[in-house]
Design an enzyme around this catalytic site. Structure first.
Site, mmCIF file in Angstrom:
data_model
loop_
_atom_site.group_PDB
_atom_site.id
_atom_site.type_symbol
_atom_site.label_atom_id
_atom_site.label_comp_id
_atom_site.label_asym_id
_atom_site.label_seq_id
_atom_site.Cartn_x
_atom_site.Cartn_y
_atom_site.Cartn_z
ATOM 1 N N LYS A 52 0.841 -1.202 0.000
ATOM 2 C CA LYS A 52 0.000 0.000 0.000
ATOM 3 C C LYS A 52 0.876 1.252 0.000
ATOM 4 C CE LYS A 52 -3.814 -2.514 2.066
ATOM 5 N NZ LYS A 52 -4.600 -2.900 3.224
ATOM 6 N N GLN A 96 -5.073 -1.710 9.349
ATOM 7 C CA GLN A 96 -4.896 -3.044 8.756
ATOM 8 C C GLN A 96 -5.510 -4.119 9.656
ATOM 9 O OE1 GLN A 96 -3.755 -3.534 5.690
ATOM 10 N NE2 GLN A 96 -3.842 -5.744 5.788
ATOM 11 N N ASP A 119 -11.319 2.238 3.322
ATOM 12 C CA ASP A 119 -11.556 0.798 3.192
ATOM 13 C C ASP A 119 -13.036 0.496 2.928
ATOM 14 O OD1 ASP A 119 -9.451 -1.052 3.329
ATOM 15 O OD2 ASP A 119 -9.157 -0.695 5.474
#
Ligand code: GUN
Length: 278
Positions: A52, A96, A119
């Site tokens: 990322k 995460q 997300d």
């Protein structure tokens, strides 16, 4: 001959489009920043987080890394997320997953401001998707839609069967396919006659999390098969939820593993980051 849908190529095209967009925004004085939070050092998570960061660098998005020790408390993580919510220079926040077992992931996800939820995991983002309102969409299912659209595969009126009902893939995937006017069926581990149901699909999306699960017994001749799974088999080779070699002869299009859906997730995350700054 089946079309092999090249996720690596399509994700590169998307990243290049985003790079051009970010360069224009930068010239106009808009900077984009993604805060990436990792708790503990799960090796798979470290690889994802590293990828990322690399994608941010390529596109011209600034990334801030917060690497917290495994023993971090839920309260400490909530405080960090609240601080990032209030930081004007931060456009997107990504925590995460999975988090260590002593933390409640729902509490953390609920703390992220929906305006920075790149997300697309916050209940408000999911709710907005389900009623057709504006909001961030979960990156993997959004990536599947892009793979299909950019391969000129129409979803309208098609029978779409999704195997898997997770909050991150199966459920948002169904909502997105519905938005594209597909007829949608979601299957899962308790579905009766799974093979027969899967065989109805013009587009079969597999996100069940079991290596080589889908064989040609599940696939109609000429179907399009999208494989969301990623595993390492006993020889250390990457493989998907679909037995690729078994179904290749009967499908009209298929995504490989690796190089299919995988690279699309990060491309869509980058797209959400750009949208977060607009
Ligand atoms: N863990 C595995 N995939 C993801 C993802 O897309 N987002 C986050 N935050 N964690 C993950």
């Amino acid at each position: 001959m089946a079309l092999i849908i090249d996720g690596k190529k399509i994700s590169s095209e998307i990243k290049d489009e985003l790079k051009a967009k970010v360069s224009m925004l930068t010239r106009k004085g808009t900077r984009i920043t993604l805060a990436v939070v990792q708790v503990g050092n799960d090796p798979a998570s470290s690889v994802y987080v590293g990828n990322k960061k690399k994608a941010c660098e390529y596109i011209g998005i600034e990334s801030q890394a917060y690497e917290l020790p495994e023993e971090t408390t839920e309260e400490e993580l909530v405080s960090l997320v609240e601080k990032l919510n209030n930081e004007e220079s931060v456009n997107g926040i990504l925590v995460q997953l999975p988090l260590p077992a002593h933390m409640n992931e729902d509490i953390i996800i609920n703390t992220i401001s929906p305006a920075k939820d790149v997300d697309g995991f916050h209940p408000q983002s999911v709710g907005a998707l389900s009623i057709g309102q504006k909001g961030f969409v979960s990156c993997t299912p959004a990536g599947v839609i892009q793979l299909l659209k950019r391969s000129n595969i129409s979803m309208e009126g098609k029978e779409c069967v999704i195997i898997g009902r997770s909050n991150i893939v199966g459920k948002p995937m169904a909502l997105l396919m519905l938005r594209e006017n597909a007829t949608v069926t979601i299957c899962h581990s308790r579905t009766k006659n799974l093979k027969e149901v899967a065989k109805r699909a013009d587009i079969l999306i597999v996100a069940i999390g079991k290596p080589y699960f889908v064989t040609k017994d599940y696939v109609k001749e000429g179907a399009i098969v999208i494989d969301v799974g990623i595993h390492r088999n006993e020889n250390g080779k990457l493989c998907g939820d679909v037995d690729y070699d078994d179904v290749l002869g009967i499908v009209s299009a298929i995504t490989p593993v690796p190089g299919g859906v995988g690279p699309m997730t990060i491309a869509m995350l980058m797209s959400n980051c750009v949208d977060a700054a607009l």
